[in-house]
Design a protein around this motif. Structure first.
Motif, PDB file in Angstrom:
ATOM      1  N   SER A  65     -18.464 -27.262 -29.231  1.00 48.55           N
ATOM      2  CA  SER A  65     -19.144 -26.616 -28.052  1.00 48.55           C
ATOM      3  C   SER A  65     -18.458 -27.100 -26.824  1.00 48.55           C
ATOM      4  N   GLN A  66     -17.841 -28.039 -26.829  1.00 51.63           N
ATOM      5  CA  GLN A  66     -16.989 -28.263 -25.576  1.00 51.63           C
ATOM      6  C   GLN A  66     -15.860 -27.452 -25.453  1.00 51.63           C
ATOM      7  N   THR A  67     -15.239 -27.182 -26.480  1.00 55.35           N
ATOM      8  CA  THR A  67     -13.944 -26.042 -26.509  1.00 55.35           C
ATOM      9  C   THR A  67     -14.670 -24.668 -26.123  1.00 55.35           C
ATOM     10  N   LEU A  68     -15.960 -24.283 -26.517  1.00 54.80           N
ATOM     11  CA  LEU A  68     -16.412 -23.016 -26.089  1.00 54.80           C
ATOM     12  C   LEU A  68     -16.752 -23.269 -24.748  1.00 54.80           C
ATOM     13  N   ALA A  69     -17.277 -24.394 -24.143  1.00 52.91           N
ATOM     14  CA  ALA A  69     -17.498 -24.417 -22.668  1.00 52.91           C
ATOM     15  C   ALA A  69     -16.226 -24.067 -21.882  1.00 52.91           C
ATOM     16  N   THR A  78     -24.994 -25.465 -19.825  1.00 51.50           N
ATOM     17  CA  THR A  78     -25.115 -24.299 -19.896  1.00 51.50           C
ATOM     18  C   THR A  78     -24.938 -23.379 -21.182  1.00 51.50           C
ATOM     19  N   THR A  79     -23.625 -24.013 -21.539  1.00 52.33           N
ATOM     20  CA  THR A  79     -23.133 -23.583 -22.934  1.00 52.33           C
ATOM     21  C   THR A  79     -24.125 -23.767 -23.909  1.00 52.33           C
ATOM     22  N   THR A  80     -24.767 -24.968 -23.941  1.00 53.45           N
ATOM     23  CA  THR A  80     -25.651 -25.332 -25.038  1.00 53.45           C
ATOM     24  C   THR A  80     -26.822 -24.290 -24.794  1.00 53.45           C
ATOM     25  N   ARG A  81     -27.206 -24.122 -23.887  1.00 50.64           N
ATOM     26  CA  ARG A  81     -28.479 -22.797 -23.784  1.00 50.64           C
ATOM     27  C   ARG A  81     -28.065 -21.571 -24.176  1.00 50.64           C
TER      28      ARG A  81
END
Length: 181
Positions: A65-69, A78-81
């Motif tokens: 998720s951090q890389t995607l963010a 926001t990325t998590t949502r």
């Protein structure tokens, strides 16, 4: 009677004028594409941001998720949502990370890939229509210019260069936040 010679614009004023014209052209293009993307993508029951996340996962493969963010330039919450919505819709799945069992890896599902392929094909078809009447060298030149501008803008963004006085204001706000905590 001697003719008065017209002054040629100075290189700096020419650069300024070119920058103003580029700013107007890019603003028009971005605005049109934002509406196009919203209208085209949202008819598939995903937001433009969700589509960007899907695209990033298709292009770079499974990631945390951090890389995607970082790729999307969004904060982690926001990325998590965004990811939560894609998971609920069956377009993305969470799996244990192959390197760190405590971490989670995000990856596109088969239905997510099919959706991305369908949206991307429609957007490319629109580009075909736009480029149809242009000469091949003009098409190639336009693409090269856009790539160079995107690369230069990315480099400025990554180096922390901000727009106008926002850098001063945002920096001051960040400093105030640090001193008050």
């Amino acid at each position: 009677m001697p003719r008065s010679r017209a002054k040629s614009p100075s290189p700096s004023s020419t650069l300024q004028r070119d920058a103003e014209m580029l700013n107007a052209a890019v603003s028009d293009l971005v605005r049109i594409y934002q509406f196009r993307d919203r209208d085209k993508i949202c008819c598939y029951d995903i937001s433009v941001t969700q589509c960007y996340a899907l695209e990033a996962l298709v292009e770079q493969g499974p990631c945390r998720s951090q890389t995607l963010a970082e790729t999307l330039r969004l904060d982690k919450s926001t990325t998590t949502r965004v990811v939560d919505a894609l998971v609920r819709k069956g377009y993305v799945k969470r799996s244990p990370d192959p390197v760190d069992a405590r971490a989670v890896s995000l990856q596109v599902t088969a239905s997510g890939r099919a959706l991305y392929d369908r949206i991307n094909a429609e957007l490319i078809a629109q580009q075909v229509d736009l480029l149809r009447d242009l000469e091949p060298d003009v098409r190639a030149g336009a693409t090269e210019i856009l790539r160079r501008l995107a690369k230069a803008a990315q480099a400025r963004f990554m180096s922390g260069v901000s727009v106008g006085s926002c850098a001063v204001v945002c920096g001051a706000n960040a400093d105030q936040g640090k001193s008050s905590s």
